[in-house]
Design a protein around this motif. Structure first.
Motif, mmCIF file in Angstrom:
data_model
loop_
_atom_site.group_PDB
_atom_site.id
_atom_site.type_symbol
_atom_site.label_atom_id
_atom_site.label_comp_id
_atom_site.label_asym_id
_atom_site.label_seq_id
_atom_site.Cartn_x
_atom_site.Cartn_y
_atom_site.Cartn_z
ATOM 1 N N ALA A 35 0.823 -1.095 0.018
ATOM 2 C CA ALA A 35 -0.109 0.079 -0.149
ATOM 3 C C ALA A 35 0.922 1.147 0.032
ATOM 4 O O ALA A 35 0.487 2.195 -0.697
ATOM 5 C CB ALA A 35 -0.734 0.101 1.119
ATOM 6 N N GLU A 36 1.944 1.017 0.708
ATOM 7 C CA GLU A 36 2.807 2.100 0.636
ATOM 8 C C GLU A 36 2.033 3.546 1.079
ATOM 9 O O GLU A 36 2.106 4.695 0.463
ATOM 10 C CB GLU A 36 3.723 2.435 -0.635
ATOM 11 N N LYS A 37 1.419 3.600 2.305
ATOM 12 C CA LYS A 37 0.772 4.711 2.525
ATOM 13 C C LYS A 37 1.103 5.528 3.828
ATOM 14 O O LYS A 37 1.071 6.831 4.016
ATOM 15 C CB LYS A 37 -0.975 4.410 2.888
ATOM 16 N N VAL A 64 9.868 16.321 -0.809
ATOM 17 C CA VAL A 64 8.933 15.070 -1.246
ATOM 18 C C VAL A 64 7.565 15.509 -1.572
ATOM 19 O O VAL A 64 6.549 14.579 -1.625
ATOM 20 C CB VAL A 64 9.088 13.866 -0.389
ATOM 21 N N ALA A 65 7.179 16.602 -1.975
ATOM 22 C CA ALA A 65 6.024 17.258 -2.012
ATOM 23 C C ALA A 65 5.182 16.471 -2.923
ATOM 24 O O ALA A 65 3.756 16.104 -2.717
ATOM 25 C CB ALA A 65 6.083 18.633 -2.444
ATOM 26 N N SER A 66 5.638 16.264 -4.072
ATOM 27 C CA SER A 66 4.826 15.424 -5.137
ATOM 28 C C SER A 66 4.410 14.020 -4.602
ATOM 29 O O SER A 66 3.121 13.647 -4.809
ATOM 30 C CB SER A 66 5.487 15.309 -6.367
ATOM 31 N N HIS A 70 0.279 11.101 -2.473
ATOM 32 C CA HIS A 70 -0.117 9.733 -2.620
ATOM 33 C C HIS A 70 0.078 8.914 -1.468
ATOM 34 O O HIS A 70 -0.263 7.616 -1.072
ATOM 35 C CB HIS A 70 0.809 9.064 -3.800
ATOM 36 N N VAL A 71 0.724 9.651 -0.196
ATOM 37 C CA VAL A 71 1.347 9.159 0.829
ATOM 38 C C VAL A 71 0.036 9.790 1.978
ATOM 39 O O VAL A 71 -0.110 10.902 2.065
ATOM 40 C CB VAL A 71 2.723 9.406 1.408
ATOM 41 N N HIS A 72 -0.453 8.861 2.900
ATOM 42 C CA HIS A 72 -1.267 9.246 3.950
ATOM 43 C C HIS A 72 -0.717 9.979 5.164
ATOM 44 O O HIS A 72 -0.988 10.844 5.473
ATOM 45 C CB HIS A 72 -2.023 8.027 4.453
ATOM 46 N N ALA A 73 0.609 9.416 5.619
ATOM 47 C CA ALA A 73 1.209 9.742 6.812
ATOM 48 C C ALA A 73 2.801 9.746 6.597
ATOM 49 O O ALA A 73 3.367 8.730 5.802
ATOM 50 C CB ALA A 73 0.841 8.966 7.924
ATOM 51 N N LEU A 74 3.577 10.633 6.954
ATOM 52 C CA LEU A 74 4.820 10.862 6.977
ATOM 53 C C LEU A 74 5.437 11.023 8.196
ATOM 54 O O LEU A 74 5.142 12.216 8.618
ATOM 55 C CB LEU A 74 5.214 11.766 5.892
ATOM 56 N N SER A 75 6.112 10.354 8.966
ATOM 57 C CA SER A 75 6.564 10.828 10.209
ATOM 58 C C SER A 75 8.008 10.907 9.960
ATOM 59 O O SER A 75 8.707 10.296 9.387
ATOM 60 C CB SER A 75 6.570 9.686 11.374
ATOM 61 N N ILE A 76 8.671 12.021 10.479
ATOM 62 C CA ILE A 76 10.092 12.380 10.394
ATOM 63 C C ILE A 76 10.788 12.810 11.545
ATOM 64 O O ILE A 76 10.323 13.288 12.552
ATOM 65 C CB ILE A 76 9.950 13.944 9.509
#
Length: 108
Positions: A35-37, A64-66, A70-76
């Motif tokens: 799924a890569e979300k 990584v804006a574009s 397509h990604v639901h969540a990004l933890s940094i």
């Protein structure tokens, strides 16, 4: 692993990191790995020197804006090399998913 590879390529090109981990955490949210979300990024770069946590996150988001469309969540977790050394490479794990989708609430 389309989005994971794109995230890695863009972050590597933009930040020339000393360390970069991109973890696909989608299965921890009830999704298949494909799924890569949901992703967690741990990045160590000289570019983060003298920046606040918010400024670091903004830089990563901009890079990584574009893909974020397509990604639901990004933890940094963004560190300078000195901070990374001080932490001895230890990161903070993502919290467990508590659900919250319609399916979990019985609202299919």
């Amino acid at each position: 692993m389309k989005y994971q590879s794109l995230l890695e390529s863009k972050l590597t090109a933009e930040f020339k990191p000393h360390h970069l981990d991109i973890l696909n955490e989608s299965p921890g949210h009830g999704l298949p790995l494909s799924a890569e979300k949901h992703f967690r990024v741990v990045i160590v770069s000289d570019r983060f020197s003298q920046l606040t946590r918010v400024e670091r996150h903004r830089l990563v988001h901009t890079a990584v804006a574009s893909e974020l469309q397509h990604v639901h969540a990004l933890s940094i977790q963004a560190f300078t090399p000195a901070e990374w050394l001080q932490r001895e490479g230890q990161t903070t794990p993502s919290p467990a998913c508590l659900g919250g989708g319609k399916h979990e609430r019985g609202q299919d």
